[in-house]
Design a protein around this motif. Structure first.
Motif, PDB file in Angstrom:
ATOM      1  N   PHE A 123       0.830  -1.200   0.000  1.00  0.00           N
ATOM      2  CA  PHE A 123       0.000   0.000   0.000  1.00  0.00           C
ATOM      3  C   PHE A 123       0.866   1.252   0.000  1.00  0.00           C
ATOM      4  CE2 PHE A 123      -3.045  -3.132   1.182  1.00  0.00           C
ATOM      5  CZ  PHE A 123      -4.262  -2.647   0.718  1.00  0.00           C
ATOM      6  N   VAL A 124       0.378   2.268  -0.697  1.00  0.00           N
ATOM      7  CA  VAL A 124       1.037   3.574  -0.762  1.00  0.00           C
ATOM      8  C   VAL A 124       0.002   4.639  -0.433  1.00  0.00           C
ATOM      9  CG1 VAL A 124       2.722   2.810  -2.490  1.00  0.00           C
ATOM     10  CG2 VAL A 124       0.568   3.862  -3.241  1.00  0.00           C
ATOM     11  N   GLN A 125       0.472   5.843  -0.158  1.00  0.00           N
ATOM     12  CA  GLN A 125      -0.452   6.935   0.125  1.00  0.00           C
ATOM     13  C   GLN A 125      -1.309   7.207  -1.101  1.00  0.00           C
ATOM     14  OE1 GLN A 125       1.218  10.380   1.994  1.00  0.00           O
ATOM     15  NE2 GLN A 125      -0.543  11.651   1.495  1.00  0.00           N
ATOM     16  N   ALA A 126      -2.596   7.336  -0.877  1.00  0.00           N
ATOM     17  CA  ALA A 126      -3.543   7.598  -1.964  1.00  0.00           C
ATOM     18  C   ALA A 126      -3.467   9.065  -2.361  1.00  0.00           C
ATOM     19  CB  ALA A 126      -4.969   7.249  -1.519  1.00  0.00           C
ATOM     20  N   SER A 127      -3.975   9.356  -3.514  1.00  0.00           N
ATOM     21  CA  SER A 127      -4.048  10.725  -4.012  1.00  0.00           C
ATOM     22  C   SER A 127      -4.856  11.594  -3.057  1.00  0.00           C
ATOM     23  CB  SER A 127      -4.728  10.731  -5.391  1.00  0.00           C
ATOM     24  OG  SER A 127      -5.121  12.030  -5.749  1.00  0.00           O
TER      25      SER A 127
END
Length: 177
Positions: A132-136
């Protein structure tokens, strides 16, 4: 579904949640989160929604439910996405890697079912370990959330590209009132 849990400190069976698991999961959620879980913004996307029963998983040890993860159908600006949560692991089993195994298994199941991405609100270092990565910042939940805690994982090439707008319950999947 049984996944390889050889890397975990204990043996677990991860399988689809069944209706018979409801009471054990509720008790687990109470142990893991307490009543405060109902005021979180994530709960707004579960109220009046129906979990994706073919993607909700439990973890058992010696027949006892010790972990649970659920996925829910949502839309981001009209595009489909699976929303993950709650993820719960019995406090006595935390730190063994079970939570990450549950998330990985749920994401694999969602990818197999054709979902383009999974969105969640969570602890970035924990969820980064499972992709998981930071979402927009163009993605808006139905209430305040720290931007760094809104995370997304694409399940296919481009699955999280250009997602923007309000996150809402997928109207096609919500139960009738």
């Amino acid at each position: 579904m049984t996944i390889n849990t050889a890397s975990l400190d204990a043996a677990y069976e991860i399988s689809l949640e069944t209706p018979a698991d409801a009471a054990a999961i509720e008790a687990l959620l109470n142990r893991a989160f307490g009543p405060g879980r109902f005021v979180k913004v994530s709960e707004r996307l579960r109220e009046g929604n129906r979990p994706l029963s073919d993607l909700c998983l439990t973890a058992r040890s010696d027949g006892e439910v010790v972990g649970s993860v659920r996925l829910w159908p949502v839309q981001i600006g009209g595009a489909p996405c699976a929303f993950l949560g709650p993820l719960a692991v019995d406090p006595s089993r935390q730190g063994e890697g079970l939570g990450q195994a549950l998330v990985a298994a749920a994401c694999e199941a969602a990818a197999s079912a054709g979902w383009p991405a999974v969105l969640l609100v969570g602890h970035p270092p924990f969820f980064a370990k499972v992709g998981f990565v930071q979402a927009s910042t163009d993605i808006r939940l139905p209430g305040p959330v720290e931007a760094r805690r809104l995370l997304i994982r694409a399940l296919r090439d481009g699955g999280a590209d250009n997602l923007a707008g309000d996150v809402v319950i997928d109207p096609a999947s919500a139960p009738l009132s």
